[in-house]
Design a protein around this motif. Structure first.
Motif, PDB file in Angstrom:
ATOM      1  N   ALA A  57       0.875  -1.168   0.000  1.00  0.00           N
ATOM      2  CA  ALA A  57       0.000   0.000   0.000  1.00  0.00           C
ATOM      3  C   ALA A  57       0.913   1.219   0.000  1.00  0.00           C
ATOM      4  O   ALA A  57       1.606   1.485   0.967  1.00  0.00           O
ATOM      5  N   SER A 106      -5.543  -3.713  -4.982  1.00  0.00           N
ATOM      6  CA  SER A 106      -5.238  -4.584  -3.852  1.00  0.00           C
ATOM      7  C   SER A 106      -6.197  -5.773  -3.846  1.00  0.00           C
ATOM      8  O   SER A 106      -5.813  -6.891  -3.519  1.00  0.00           O
ATOM      9  N   TYR A 135      -0.927 -10.794   2.255  1.00  0.00           N
ATOM     10  CA  TYR A 135      -0.991  -9.706   3.244  1.00  0.00           C
ATOM     11  C   TYR A 135      -0.760  -8.376   2.541  1.00  0.00           C
ATOM     12  O   TYR A 135      -0.231  -8.332   1.435  1.00  0.00           O
ATOM     13  N   ILE A 136      -1.162  -7.318   3.225  1.00  0.00           N
ATOM     14  CA  ILE A 136      -0.892  -5.980   2.698  1.00  0.00           C
ATOM     15  C   ILE A 136       0.118  -5.301   3.611  1.00  0.00           C
ATOM     16  O   ILE A 136      -0.055  -5.309   4.833  1.00  0.00           O
ATOM     17  N   TRP A 137       1.167  -4.796   3.027  1.00  0.00           N
ATOM     18  CA  TRP A 137       2.170  -4.076   3.818  1.00  0.00           C
ATOM     19  C   TRP A 137       2.038  -2.587   3.547  1.00  0.00           C
ATOM     20  O   TRP A 137       2.000  -2.149   2.403  1.00  0.00           O
ATOM     21  N   ASP A 138       2.003  -1.843   4.620  1.00  0.00           N
ATOM     22  CA  ASP A 138       1.848  -0.398   4.515  1.00  0.00           C
ATOM     23  C   ASP A 138       3.217   0.241   4.303  1.00  0.00           C
ATOM     24  O   ASP A 138       4.019   0.298   5.220  1.00  0.00           O
ATOM     25  N   GLU A 174       7.046   5.409   3.738  1.00  0.00           N
ATOM     26  CA  GLU A 174       8.340   5.245   3.070  1.00  0.00           C
ATOM     27  C   GLU A 174       8.260   5.735   1.621  1.00  0.00           C
ATOM     28  O   GLU A 174       9.176   6.378   1.117  1.00  0.00           O
ATOM     29  N   ARG A 185      12.763  -5.961   5.159  1.00  0.00           N
ATOM     30  CA  ARG A 185      11.737  -6.483   6.054  1.00  0.00           C
ATOM     31  C   ARG A 185      11.577  -7.990   5.836  1.00  0.00           C
ATOM     32  O   ARG A 185      11.491  -8.766   6.786  1.00  0.00           O
ATOM     33  N   ASP A 214       1.718  -6.403  12.405  1.00  0.00           N
ATOM     34  CA  ASP A 214       1.370  -7.161  11.208  1.00  0.00           C
ATOM     35  C   ASP A 214       2.470  -8.161  10.841  1.00  0.00           C
ATOM     36  O   ASP A 214       2.198  -9.193  10.234  1.00  0.00           O
ATOM     37  N   ALA A 274      -8.435  -0.328   2.278  1.00  0.00           N
ATOM     38  CA  ALA A 274      -7.438  -0.909   1.378  1.00  0.00           C
ATOM     39  C   ALA A 274      -6.752  -2.103   2.022  1.00  0.00           C
ATOM     40  O   ALA A 274      -5.890  -2.726   1.427  1.00  0.00           O
ATOM     41  N   GLY A 275      -7.140  -2.415   3.250  1.00  0.00           N
ATOM     42  CA  GLY A 275      -6.546  -3.581   3.907  1.00  0.00           C
ATOM     43  C   GLY A 275      -5.284  -3.267   4.690  1.00  0.00           C
ATOM     44  O   GLY A 275      -4.590  -4.156   5.156  1.00  0.00           O
ATOM     45  N   VAL A 276      -4.978  -1.979   4.824  1.00  0.00           N
ATOM     46  CA  VAL A 276      -3.769  -1.595   5.550  1.00  0.00           C
ATOM     47  C   VAL A 276      -4.052  -1.603   7.051  1.00  0.00           C
ATOM     48  O   VAL A 276      -4.985  -0.952   7.507  1.00  0.00           O
ATOM     49  N   PRO A 277      -3.271  -2.359   7.827  1.00  0.00           N
ATOM     50  CA  PRO A 277      -3.497  -2.358   9.276  1.00  0.00           C
ATOM     51  C   PRO A 277      -3.231  -0.964   9.864  1.00  0.00           C
ATOM     52  O   PRO A 277      -2.252  -0.321   9.508  1.00  0.00           O
ATOM     53  N   ALA A 308      12.813  -7.035  11.974  1.00  0.00           N
ATOM     54  CA  ALA A 308      12.169  -6.362  10.838  1.00  0.00           C
ATOM     55  C   ALA A 308      11.934  -4.898  11.137  1.00  0.00           C
ATOM     56  O   ALA A 308      12.127  -4.031  10.290  1.00  0.00           O
ATOM     57  N   ARG A 341      15.218  -2.692  11.233  1.00  0.00           N
ATOM     58  CA  ARG A 341      15.864  -2.394   9.944  1.00  0.00           C
ATOM     59  C   ARG A 341      15.181  -1.251   9.206  1.00  0.00           C
ATOM     60  O   ARG A 341      15.655  -0.813   8.167  1.00  0.00           O
TER      61      ARG A 341
END
Lengths: 358, 387
Positions: A33, A54, A69-72, A76, A113, B309, B330-333, B383, B386
């Motif tokens: 995302a 998505s 999964y969705i990574w925010d 960044e 990550r 997450d 949008a599914g973003v935590p 994670a 970093r």
């Protein structure tokens, strides 16, 4: 291997993920995302990272049968790509945000990550090939010349490339679409994305205008004589001919082109086509995709300065940090800030940011 | 082994609920029809209404069936707002606790944006309980202007039970709505005794099916409807009654009522075992929210130095289901608004996971979780560092 497949919601990354599974890897699909305020729908070929994208990525992962999964990465992306894009334009340079995104997000933030979480590599749907050669694991142009994306990946260093997998490099785009169809992926016919993903309207000048404001300044010739006025130097690109609105006609009516943008004085310099010719390029902040070419020596190779530009025969040399290129034939129009990529036949040697031209 | 620790999201249907559902789904008839078949289905629906009323301490006419907890909450919030504003145009204030579920927060926000509502949030303490002094102050200053007050019966993310009777006492004659979706069937819940004006309960949280819920609404009090067309439920909610789901919901509610105390004791012990087991391996875990009085099966834990997450992904890969709270469209935590309201930093809120236990969970499943948690936390910490 344990792999993170970056899935944009498009056909390429979906097939790439499926191929990684076929290769016997343990694959997890991740959608990035990149916008904190995503649009609901994609309009035509423009934009990405919509909620629809998505969803498409999730459905592709379902069909392939991998976790998703969705990574925010919105923060960044904004800091590393969007802000940099604005800064570069404000400084009179012409950046390529896709290069920046690969360098700072996909194969930096995401790869880091992934590795920390215990994964070995990130797979994407980019068209480029990694090959085992006597020089080590090196990156090469894709089999499909029309889709080759090695240019936008040339910002990755050796260790980033060691964590990168490009399952589509040996395949033509049309075959990838056919394969998607065979696999039952309904994104098979989804249009390719073009343009800059965070400028959904496709109107770069308008988008920059809204963010950088309007500051009128002079348009001058090479001697400094004022020929007209502009509403923001950043809306011009080197080599641009149309839309200059010059008030002083040229002698003999010959067309004039943008030669230079000077952000400090907010000046746009125009001149004759011949003045656009560049035969020497200097690049800074070199990044090497494989072995570093020997310093103090001249090497033969090819330079490319646009994503789908021509490979220009050249002689180049480097001290490791900077690259200096002498083109066999001059090219017309090159802006500082553009990415300079050096090839040895089809192997990507490395890249640099254009800092000066002659 | 797969371990499901997300029973607050949804929990398996109980056997009586499955039997009731499969039996009823084979019966022909629209409960609003006047013929034999219609009356026969209607009879089952009314029996179900009575069973749910018994389990919830309400009278049958106070049970209004809806399609989801979200619908019930929307009906209460918007219904009271429009009704009371219609009676007095100065009554446009809605008072809610700061850590309500999105099914309350979002309709309230919508009324604020589109219908001229003025929203006042009641702060919550670090322990996860609404601040009654603050509520008193809000009510004293705005009494004539308040359309409705909403405070959840128990919080879905941290499990703390709220002092609803005190809220009702402070409110006086102002309507009080409580979202009791997480409490119903798990802790003592008596609609009449609480004295609230309305309450939301939902089928699939108590071992019933998805797609059915109820708004308990005190007799003699009406709210402005949202759905029009048929007037099936007291002219307050329209739509053909979902008989199989309603009958199954009632079977689950009755089953829950019979076994509630035994299950409460089991789940409370299991939660303590989970907290003790995890703390033994990851000593710097922080437990969020008071654990008494609370729902027995919810443990909300902060794992300092991690991104939740990442934890969820790694646990999922081990077959362990947990929850990070809500995600955007949008599914973003997102960092939990509940934990933020309690005063946790955004960093800590982003490092928190909810484990919610159900009767199907065992100590062996928790042992499996404890056996992988330190390596999972270690990787999630790497994670984050970093970034």
């Amino acid at each position: 291997m344990k792999i993170i497949a970056a899935m944009s919601g498009g056909v390429d990354s979906a097939v790439a993920a499926a191929r990684a599974v076929d290769a016997g890897d343990e694959v997890i699909g991740v959608h990035l995302a990149l916008s904190s305020n995503p649009q609901k729908y994609r309009s035509g070929a423009r934009g990405c990272c919509t909620i629809e994208d998505s969803h498409d990525a999730r459905r592709a992962a379902d069909v392939i049968g991998i976790p998703f999964y969705i990574w925010d990465m919105a923060e960044e992306f904004h800091e590393g790509v969007v802000e940099n894009f604005l800064e570069e334009y404000a400084a009179g340079r012409t950046p390529n945000p896709c290069l920046r995104c690969n360098e700072k997000i996909k194969f930096a933030a995401v790869l880091d990550r992934a590795k920390a979480l215990g994964f070995d590599a990130v797979a994407t749907g980019h068209y480029a090939q990694m090959r085992q050669t006597p020089l080590g694991r090196t990156m090469h142009r894709a089999e499909d010349p029309l889709k080759d994306q090695s240019y936008v990946l040339a910002v990755l260093n050796k260790s980033q490339l060691d964590g990168a997998i490009f399952p589509l490099g040996d395949t033509h785009k049309e075959e990838v679409r056919r394969e998607a169809k065979r696999r039952g992926l309904y994104v098979a016919n989804k249009p390719d994305s073009h343009d800059i993903c965070f400028v959904p309207s496709g109107n770069n000048a308008g988008w920059l205008h809204d963010r950088l404001g309007t500051e009128a300044g002079p348009i001058v010739d090479e001697a400094g004589t004022k020929l007209g006025e502009h509403q923001g130097a950043y809306t011009y690109t080197i080599g641009q001919r149309r839309g200059l609105n010059l008030t002083v006609p040229a002698a003999g009516g010959v067309p004039r082109y943008v030669l230079k943008i000077e952000p400090l004085t907010n000046t746009v310099v125009v001149g004759l086509k011949e003045s656009l010719a560049v035969s020497e390029i200097e690049g800074e902040k070199a990044i090497w995709c494989g072995p570093v070419p020997q310093a103090g020596q001249e090497h033969r190779g090819y330079a490319q300065i646009r994503a789908h530009g021509e490979a220009l025969a050249c002689t180049y040399s480097t001290d490791g940090m900077q690259i200096r290129v002498l083109l066999d034939q001059p090219l017309l129009g090159l802006a500082t800030g553009q990415g300079l990529v050096i090839y040895d036949e089809d192997r990507v040697v490395g890249s640099a940011t254009v800092s000066a031209t002659k | 082994m797969a371990s499901y620790f997300d029973h607050a999201a949804t929990t398996p249907m109980s056997l009586p609920a499955i039997e009731a559902f499969t039996e009823q789904i084979q019966q022909l008839g629209n409960p609003s029809s006047l013929h034999t078949q219609g009356r026969s289905v209607r009879k089952r629906v009314e029996e179900a209404r009575e069973a749910i009323a018994r389990a919830a301490g309400a009278s049958p006419s106070e049970v209004i069936f809806t399609g989801s907890g979200t619908e019930s909450n929307n009906l209460a919030i918007k219904g009271f707002y429009w009704k009371r504003l219609g009676e007095d145009k100065n009554r446009n204030v809605i008072v809610i606790s700061a850590f309500e579920h999105h099914a309350i927060l979002d309709p309230v926000e919508w009324l604020e944006e589109h219908e001229g509502a003025h929203v006042i949030q009641i702060p919550v303490t670090r322990e996860g309980v609404v601040d009654l002094e603050a509520l008193k102050d809000i009510v004293d200053k705005n009494r004539e202007r308040i359309a409705v007050i909403a405070v959840m019966h128990s919080n879905n993310e941290i499990g703390t039970i709220q002092p609803i009777m005190d809220v009702v006492a402070i409110a006086g004659d102002i309507p009080v709505h409580t979202d009791a979706v997480q409490s119903f069937g798990k802790v003592a819940f008596d609609f009449t005794q609480l004295g609230v004006t309305s309450a939301t309960i939902s089928g699939h949280k108590v071992g019933g099916p998805l797609g059915v819920a109820a708004l308990l609404l005190r007799r003699g009090i009406d709210v402005t409807p949202i759905l029009h067309g048929g007037g099936q439920e007291r002219d307050i909610r329209s739509g053909t009654l979902n008989a199989p789901a309603i009958v199954s919901f009632a079977a689950a509610a009755t089953d829950g009522q019979i076994h509630r105390e035994a299950r409460y004791i089991y789940l409370r012990e299991l939660r303590q075992y989970l907290i003790d087991s995890l703390t033994a391996v990851v000593p710097d875990i922080v437990v969020n929210g008071d654990i008494e009085p609370a729902l027995p099966g919810i443990a909300n834990l902060t794992f300092p130095g991690t991104e939740s997450d990442g934890l969820l992904l790694l646990l999922d890969a081990e077959g362990i289901a947990s929850s990070t709270g809500s995600a955007c469209s949008a599914g973003v935590p997102r960092p939990s608004h509940v934990l933020l309201a309690m005063g946790l930093s955004e960093r800590d809120a982003r490092s928190s996971l909810r484990f919610s236990l159900g009767v199907s969970n065992t100590r062996a499943e928790i042992d499996q979780l404890s056996s992988v948690i330190s390596s999972v936390v270690e990787r999630a910490r790497a994670a984050l560092s970093r970034q």
